[in-house]
Design a protein around this motif. Structure first.
Motif, PDB file in Angstrom:
ATOM      1  N   THR A 199      52.793  -3.547  75.856  1.00  0.00           N
ATOM      2  CA  THR A 199      52.071  -4.514  76.341  1.00  0.00           C
ATOM      3  C   THR A 199      51.657  -3.786  77.747  1.00  0.00           C
ATOM      4  OG1 THR A 199      53.084  -6.453  75.768  1.00  0.00           O
ATOM      5  CG2 THR A 199      51.908  -6.881  77.754  1.00  0.00           C
ATOM      6  N   PHE A 200      50.409  -3.791  77.941  1.00  0.00           N
ATOM      7  CA  PHE A 200      49.902  -3.200  79.613  1.00  0.00           C
ATOM      8  C   PHE A 200      49.779  -4.241  80.352  1.00  0.00           C
ATOM      9  CE2 PHE A 200      49.029  -0.064  76.184  1.00  0.00           C
ATOM     10  CZ  PHE A 200      49.462   1.115  76.596  1.00  0.00           C
ATOM     11  N   PHE A 201      49.984  -3.939  81.594  1.00  0.00           N
ATOM     12  CA  PHE A 201      49.770  -4.992  82.667  1.00  0.00           C
ATOM     13  C   PHE A 201      48.697  -4.291  83.626  1.00  0.00           C
ATOM     14  CE2 PHE A 201      53.823  -6.489  81.057  1.00  0.00           C
ATOM     15  CZ  PHE A 201      53.510  -7.725  80.629  1.00  0.00           C
ATOM     16  N   LEU A 202      47.833  -4.976  83.881  1.00  0.00           N
ATOM     17  CA  LEU A 202      46.973  -4.578  85.202  1.00  0.00           C
ATOM     18  C   LEU A 202      47.246  -5.480  86.277  1.00  0.00           C
ATOM     19  CD1 LEU A 202      43.421  -4.753  83.338  1.00  0.00           C
ATOM     20  CD2 LEU A 202      45.193  -2.990  83.247  1.00  0.00           C
ATOM     21  N   VAL A 224      48.764  -0.195  87.165  1.00  0.00           N
ATOM     22  CA  VAL A 224      49.105  -0.333  85.724  1.00  0.00           C
ATOM     23  C   VAL A 224      50.498  -0.094  85.275  1.00  0.00           C
ATOM     24  CG1 VAL A 224      47.940   0.354  83.343  1.00  0.00           C
ATOM     25  CG2 VAL A 224      46.538   0.197  85.369  1.00  0.00           C
ATOM     26  N   LEU A 225      51.040  -1.000  84.558  1.00  0.00           N
ATOM     27  CA  LEU A 225      52.424  -1.058  84.047  1.00  0.00           C
ATOM     28  C   LEU A 225      52.281  -1.173  82.435  1.00  0.00           C
ATOM     29  CD1 LEU A 225      55.590  -1.256  84.334  1.00  0.00           C
ATOM     30  CD2 LEU A 225      55.142  -3.909  84.651  1.00  0.00           C
ATOM     31  N   ARG A 226      53.110  -0.102  81.784  1.00  0.00           N
ATOM     32  CA  ARG A 226      53.289  -0.466  80.314  1.00  0.00           C
ATOM     33  C   ARG A 226      54.756  -0.510  79.971  1.00  0.00           C
ATOM     34  NH1 ARG A 226      52.322   5.021  77.959  1.00  0.00           N
ATOM     35  NH2 ARG A 226      54.639   5.449  78.246  1.00  0.00           N
ATOM     36  N   LEU A 227      55.122  -1.785  79.226  1.00  0.00           N
ATOM     37  CA  LEU A 227      56.306  -2.113  78.741  1.00  0.00           C
ATOM     38  C   LEU A 227      56.465  -2.178  77.368  1.00  0.00           C
ATOM     39  CD1 LEU A 227      57.031  -5.052  81.157  1.00  0.00           C
ATOM     40  CD2 LEU A 227      57.615  -2.679  81.434  1.00  0.00           C
ATOM     41  N   VAL A 258      40.296   1.081  85.872  1.00  0.00           N
ATOM     42  CA  VAL A 258      41.139   1.394  84.854  1.00  0.00           C
ATOM     43  C   VAL A 258      40.247   2.057  83.605  1.00  0.00           C
ATOM     44  CG1 VAL A 258      42.661   0.416  83.148  1.00  0.00           C
ATOM     45  CG2 VAL A 258      42.725  -0.389  85.619  1.00  0.00           C
ATOM     46  N   SER A 259      40.674   3.020  83.195  1.00  0.00           N
ATOM     47  CA  SER A 259      40.108   3.717  82.072  1.00  0.00           C
ATOM     48  C   SER A 259      40.886   3.450  80.767  1.00  0.00           C
ATOM     49  CB  SER A 259      40.026   5.292  82.062  1.00  0.00           C
ATOM     50  OG  SER A 259      41.126   5.691  82.310  1.00  0.00           O
ATOM     51  N   ALA A 260      40.723   4.181  79.727  1.00  0.00           N
ATOM     52  CA  ALA A 260      41.539   3.994  78.539  1.00  0.00           C
ATOM     53  C   ALA A 260      43.223   3.629  78.688  1.00  0.00           C
ATOM     54  CB  ALA A 260      41.216   4.868  77.612  1.00  0.00           C
ATOM     55  N   LEU A 261      43.912   2.844  77.937  1.00  0.00           N
ATOM     56  CA  LEU A 261      45.071   2.689  78.210  1.00  0.00           C
ATOM     57  C   LEU A 261      45.818   3.280  77.132  1.00  0.00           C
ATOM     58  CD1 LEU A 261      44.988  -1.151  79.476  1.00  0.00           C
ATOM     59  CD2 LEU A 261      45.457   1.074  80.970  1.00  0.00           C
ATOM     60  N   SER A 262      46.944   3.994  77.261  1.00  0.00           N
ATOM     61  CA  SER A 262      47.621   4.349  76.369  1.00  0.00           C
ATOM     62  C   SER A 262      49.208   4.671  76.742  1.00  0.00           C
ATOM     63  CB  SER A 262      47.270   5.678  75.842  1.00  0.00           C
ATOM     64  OG  SER A 262      47.186   6.863  76.803  1.00  0.00           O
TER      65      SER A 262
END
Length: 206
Positions: A7-10, A184-187, A202-206
């Motif tokens: 899950t990505f958090f903005l 940006v946080l990725r969990l 924010v660009s592409a998320l990975s």
């Protein structure tokens, strides 16, 4: 068993208000975005255009709700209010000017060692961290594999980021988070990853 999808958090600080840098507004109602803040909020949909946002959350205060609303409207979403994202309760300091607190020894201690100090009759940053991180983890469980926008306040965001970075709460002032900016946080199944701090877009998320 398959690994959980990340899950990505903005993590978005609310837009500019006339109180930013001047007054400790805390939980006070009626603090709205100024012209600059409204422009920051209006530009959010374009600045995160590459992110497939599935949900938008905000603290209960007007300045975060107003910032979140522009993004939610652009994505045909509803702003979900999360009380655990609210600003620090500054207690007796609420409504005070920062300039008037500079010589207060209690204020100086508060900014030097947030781990053991709190505003008079207010809330510690560790308490803020506990409630805010709890909210993020609940969202993580609810929105597996999705992108979630979270609009809240500077120190609330700093507390969240410090937790997932594994940094002491006393480092709070080492993180610059400007109004309207995005972290940006990725969990996922592995270690948390902070992918961006205080970004404009924010660009592409990975």
């Amino acid at each position: 068993m398959s690994a959980m999808s990340p899950t990505f958090f903005l993590l978005i600080r609310h837009g500019m208000t006339d109180a930013v840098g001047r007054l400790m507004t805390g939980h006070a109602p009626g603090v709205h975005l100024n012209d600059e803040g409204r422009a920051q909020a209006a530009s959010l949909p374009e600045r995160v255009v590459g992110a497939p946002i599935a949900a938008v959350y905000a603290s209960p205060l007007e300045r975060t709700r107003d910032t979140a609303q522009a993004l939610a409207d652009a994505r045909a979403l509803t702003v979900q209010i999360e009380p655990r994202l609210i600003e620090i309760d500054f207690g007796e300091w609420s409504g005070r000017r920062f300039a008037d607190l500079v010589t207060d020894p209690h204020w100086q201690q508060y900014n030097a060692v947030r781990s053991i100090a709190r505003p008079p009759a207010g809330e510690s940053l560790l308490e803020v961290q506990q409630r805010a991180v709890s909210a993020i983890l609940d969202m993580r469980a609810k929105h597996e594999g999705e992108v979630v926008a979270v609009v809240t306040h500077a120190d609330t965001l700093r507390a969240i980021l410090l937790y997932f970075l594994g940094m002491p709460i006393d480092f709070v002032l080492r993180l610059e988070l400007w109004p309207g900016r995005i972290s940006v946080l990725r969990l996922g199944a592995g270690a948390p990853a902070v992918l961006q701090v205080n970004g404009e877009t924010v660009s592409a998320l990975s």
